[in-house]
Design a protein around this motif. Structure first.
Motif, PDB file in Angstrom:
ATOM      1  N   TRP A  90       0.829  -1.204   0.000  1.00 27.14           N
ATOM      2  CA  TRP A  90       0.000   0.000   0.000  1.00 27.14           C
ATOM      3  C   TRP A  90       0.869   1.261   0.000  1.00 27.14           C
ATOM      4  O   TRP A  90       0.571   2.224  -0.698  1.00 27.14           O
ATOM      5  CB  TRP A  90      -0.931   0.006   1.197  1.00 27.14           C
TER       6      TRP A  90
ATOM      7  N   ARG B   4       1.060   4.100  -2.992  1.00 16.69           N
ATOM      8  CA  ARG B   4       0.892   5.531  -2.707  1.00 16.69           C
ATOM      9  C   ARG B   4       2.054   6.342  -3.266  1.00 16.69           C
ATOM     10  O   ARG B   4       1.864   7.377  -3.899  1.00 16.69           O
ATOM     11  CB  ARG B   4       0.769   5.741  -1.201  1.00 16.69           C
TER      12      ARG B   4
ATOM     13  N   ARG C 167       1.865   6.336  -7.204  1.00 18.87           N
ATOM     14  CA  ARG C 167       0.810   7.219  -7.707  1.00 18.87           C
ATOM     15  C   ARG C 167       1.165   8.682  -7.501  1.00 18.87           C
ATOM     16  O   ARG C 167       0.861   9.529  -8.335  1.00 18.87           O
ATOM     17  CB  ARG C 167      -0.525   6.870  -7.054  1.00 18.87           C
TER      18      ARG C 167
ATOM     19  N   GLU D 160      -5.851   7.507 -12.059  1.00 20.53           N
ATOM     20  CA  GLU D 160      -5.042   6.618 -11.219  1.00 20.53           C
ATOM     21  C   GLU D 160      -4.706   7.277  -9.890  1.00 20.53           C
ATOM     22  O   GLU D 160      -4.740   6.641  -8.844  1.00 20.53           O
ATOM     23  CB  GLU D 160      -3.765   6.229 -11.959  1.00 20.53           C
TER      24      GLU D 160
ATOM     25  N   ARG E  17      -7.385   7.105  -7.137  1.00 22.93           N
ATOM     26  CA  ARG E  17      -7.705   5.812  -6.525  1.00 22.93           C
ATOM     27  C   ARG E  17      -7.119   5.743  -5.116  1.00 22.93           C
ATOM     28  O   ARG E  17      -6.019   6.232  -4.866  1.00 22.93           O
ATOM     29  CB  ARG E  17      -7.122   4.679  -7.364  1.00 22.93           C
ATOM     30  N   PRO E  18      -7.825   5.118  -4.190  1.00 22.29           N
ATOM     31  CA  PRO E  18      -7.282   4.977  -2.834  1.00 22.29           C
ATOM     32  C   PRO E  18      -6.103   4.006  -2.810  1.00 22.29           C
ATOM     33  O   PRO E  18      -5.976   3.154  -3.688  1.00 22.29           O
ATOM     34  CB  PRO E  18      -8.462   4.429  -2.031  1.00 22.29           C
TER      35      PRO E  18
ATOM     36  N   TRP F 192      -5.443   1.458  -1.118  1.00 21.53           N
ATOM     37  CA  TRP F 192      -5.727   0.026  -0.957  1.00 21.53           C
ATOM     38  C   TRP F 192      -6.319  -0.592  -2.222  1.00 21.53           C
ATOM     39  O   TRP F 192      -6.482  -1.797  -2.304  1.00 21.53           O
ATOM     40  CB  TRP F 192      -6.664  -0.211   0.225  1.00 21.53           C
ATOM     41  N   ASP F 193      -6.617   0.219  -3.217  1.00 19.16           N
ATOM     42  CA  ASP F 193      -7.181  -0.269  -4.472  1.00 19.16           C
ATOM     43  C   ASP F 193      -6.041  -0.753  -5.365  1.00 19.16           C
ATOM     44  O   ASP F 193      -5.392   0.027  -6.037  1.00 19.16           O
ATOM     45  CB  ASP F 193      -7.975   0.844  -5.141  1.00 19.16           C
ATOM     46  N   ASP F 194      -5.828  -2.064  -5.392  1.00 18.01           N
ATOM     47  CA  ASP F 194      -4.697  -2.655  -6.100  1.00 18.01           C
ATOM     48  C   ASP F 194      -5.176  -3.725  -7.071  1.00 18.01           C
ATOM     49  O   ASP F 194      -4.665  -4.822  -7.098  1.00 18.01           O
ATOM     50  CB  ASP F 194      -3.730  -3.238  -5.074  1.00 18.01           C
ATOM     51  N   HIS F 195      -6.182  -3.402  -7.870  1.00 20.01           N
ATOM     52  CA  HIS F 195      -6.757  -4.406  -8.756  1.00 20.01           C
ATOM     53  C   HIS F 195      -6.544  -4.066 -10.220  1.00 20.01           C
ATOM     54  O   HIS F 195      -7.449  -4.107 -11.013  1.00 20.01           O
ATOM     55  CB  HIS F 195      -8.257  -4.565  -8.494  1.00 20.01           C
TER      56      HIS F 195
ATOM     57  N   ARG G 212      -9.192   1.030 -15.608  1.00 17.39           N
ATOM     58  CA  ARG G 212     -10.585   0.751 -15.245  1.00 17.39           C
ATOM     59  C   ARG G 212     -11.483   1.130 -16.363  1.00 17.39           C
ATOM     60  O   ARG G 212     -11.312   2.001 -17.078  1.00 17.39           O
ATOM     61  CB  ARG G 212     -10.975   1.547 -14.014  1.00 17.39           C
TER      62      ARG G 212
END
Length: 81
Positions: free
Chosen positions: A37, A41, A44, A68, A71-72, A74-77, A81
């Motif tokens: 995480w 951070r 980004r 990008e 995005r928070p 914790w969003d690691d997908h 998008r």
């Protein structure tokens, strides 16, 4: 025909073995997750501060960077998008 079937079975069997994951390697610790995480951070944040010439060189639009960066952590997908 028989030979190609045998080769296919051998290749298919090898891929089955490579997809097996040991129980230890599939478990992610909180420390590893926290580190990831923080890394996201930082990445980004750095991406947001690149100039337009560099973004053009790597083929990313400013809109994609802004999306990008919003995005928070914790969003690691995946990237897009």
């Amino acid at each position: 025909m028989e030979r190609s079937l045998t080769c296919y079975q051998a290749i298919n069997h090898e891929s089955d073995e490579s997809q097996q994951v040991s129980p230890r390697s599939s478990k992610i610790t909180w420390r590893e997750r926290f580190y990831r995480w923080r890394q996201l951070r930082r990445e980004r944040h750095a991406l947001r501060h690149l100039n337009d010439d560099i973004l053009k060189d790597i083929g990313i639009s400013r809109e994609a960077v802004q999306r990008e960066a919003r995005r928070p952590f914790w969003d690691d997908h995946g990237w897009r998008r």
